[in-house]
Design an enzyme around this catalytic site. Structure first.
Site: not given
Ligand SMILES: *Cc1c(COP(=O)(O)O)cnc(C)c1O
Length: 399
Positions: A92, A114, A381
């Site tokens: 993010k 938000e 992610s």
């Molecule tokens: C917020 C988040 C997501 C989901 O958000 P996307 O916008 O779909 O990427 C996925 N993995 C992690 C670690 C997150 O913090």
């Protein structure tokens, strides 16, 4: 395949996307689009973005061969893109850096956002602190109660957290309140959206900032694995980590793209967050896309063990990629994601976020069906330290 050049000038990805907002916001969005167009063409902006990604975020993040696990599964080779190693522990922050640099260029001293689970709020508070800008985060009061430690983290970083008492007191109510703030304070305020959703130009802009993930992979995979992957797999909440790794691969037709949604307790139970797999087309958060809404157009309650996937819509570009067939979208249940979480900890020494565990679980399902010479690249992610309490609770353990 024709060169891929979406969205069009109005923010459309085929029938999806666009900009469904009140007149007052249309002006703010035009201003934002013009500022972004100027920054995009400015090498100095690009250089500043790259400098921050390197020195503040810690990029490039490596690609990693999950060798032991691949051997155990006996099929394709699983590789991870290690977004979990970024500062603040997830992808993010890439987008937050891009947007805060843009806010500074536009001379906006006040940042609003938000947040649902609080992860985007924390990433926004982090970059606002880094640049000394005022930061106000809207959060449903129910979420404030459930996510107390993220609320405290935002406060430590100097942000003001505003609990929203309307509606179901969750993410969509916080969204409405943030939009209301923006309408009122458009002069001095920048609205920092955390995923590839919202009205044009947000889905495009967030995708562009997150594309650093896929751009790095394009270079790293031939170096480390000897070639590009056969599959690229990512979890889909709003869709930003998936768009970030998919986008540079769209033109590489041989690479299959798979987005993984949260099936929660199972698609048949209705307790899930799988907008692409089980939703209908409608308008939410200023764009047309697939949504979870009932016959009366009311947004439905969603469920996932992973707070970051618990969103009733999805970015419009994913809606387009699904319909066009360039990407496919599958889903993984809470219990499959949890099993992948535990196996990843024990087999690779990596604790993945529960969001990422959905993508990993899909790779674990896919790998044994493919030959050992095939490569699956998973976008890891984020890291899972934040999810320890949730996992413990599911295992009946009190920490
Ligand atoms: C917020 C988040 C997501 C989901 O958000 P996307 O916008 O779909 O990427 C996925 N993995 C992690 C670690 C997150 O913090």
């Amino acid at each position: 395949m024709k060169p891929y050049s979406l969205p069009d000038s109005q923010g459309h990805f085929g029938p999806y996307g666009g900009s469904f907002v009140a007149e007052t916001l249309a002006y703010a969005l035009d201003e934002l689009r013009d500022a972004y167009d100027a920054c995009r063409a400015d090498p100095q902006f690009r250089a500043e973005f790259e400098y921050e990604l390197k020195h503040f975020v810690g990029r490039p993040s490596p690609v990693y061969h999950a060798k032991r696990w691949s051997e155990k599964l006996g099929g394709a080779q699983i590789w991870f893109k290690r977004e979990d190693l970024n500062h603040t522990g997830a992808h993010k922050v890439n987008n937050c850096i891009g947007q805060i640099l843009l806010a500074r260029r536009m001379g906006k001293p006040r940042i609003i956002a938000e947040t649902g689970a609080g992860q985007h709020g924390v990433a926004t508070a982090t970059v606002a602190a880094r640049y000394g800008l005022e930061c106000v985060v809207y959060m449903g009061s129910e979420d404030v109660r459930r996510q107390a430690s993220n609320v405290y983290r935002m406060k430590l970083l100097g942000a003001t957290v505003v609990p929203v008492e309307s509606g179901t007191r969750t993410l969509k109510d916080a969204l409405n309140e943030a939009l209301r703030d923006w309408v009122t304070n458009v002069e001095n305020t920048f609205y920092l959206i955390g995923t590839v959703a919202g009205p044009h130009p947000y889905p495009m802009m967030v995708r562009d900032f997150q594309s650093v993930i896929g751009d790095e992979c394009l270079q790293q995979m031939p170096e480390s694995a000897g070639r590009q992957p056969d599959y690229v797999v990512a979890s889909v909440g709003g869709g930003s980590n998936a768009m970030g790794i998919f986008y540079p691969y769209i033109q590489h037709e041989a690479v299959r793209l798979v987005g993984v949604e949260a099936a929660g307790e199972g698609l048949a139970t209705g307790r899930h967050a799988a907008s692409l797999n089980a939703g209908v087309v409608g308008v939410l958060h200023g764009n047309r896309t697939y949504l979870l809404q009932d016959e009366n157009g009311q947004i439905m309650g969603t469920h996932s063990i992973s707070a970051g996937l618990d969103y009733p819509g999805v970015g419009p570009e994913h809606a387009w990629l699904k319909d066009s067939g360039r990407a496919q979208y599958d889903s993984v249940t809470d219990s499959e994601a949890l099993a992948a979480f535990h196996d990843c900890c024990r087999t690779e020494g990596i604790m993945p976020a529960l969001e990422s565990s959905h993508a990993i679980a899909y790779a674990v399902r896919l790998a044994p069906t493919l030959g050992k010479d095939k490569i699956i690249l998973v976008n890891l992610s984020g890291r899972g330290d934040k999810d320890m309490h949730t996992v413990a609770e599911f295992s009946g353990i009190t920490l």
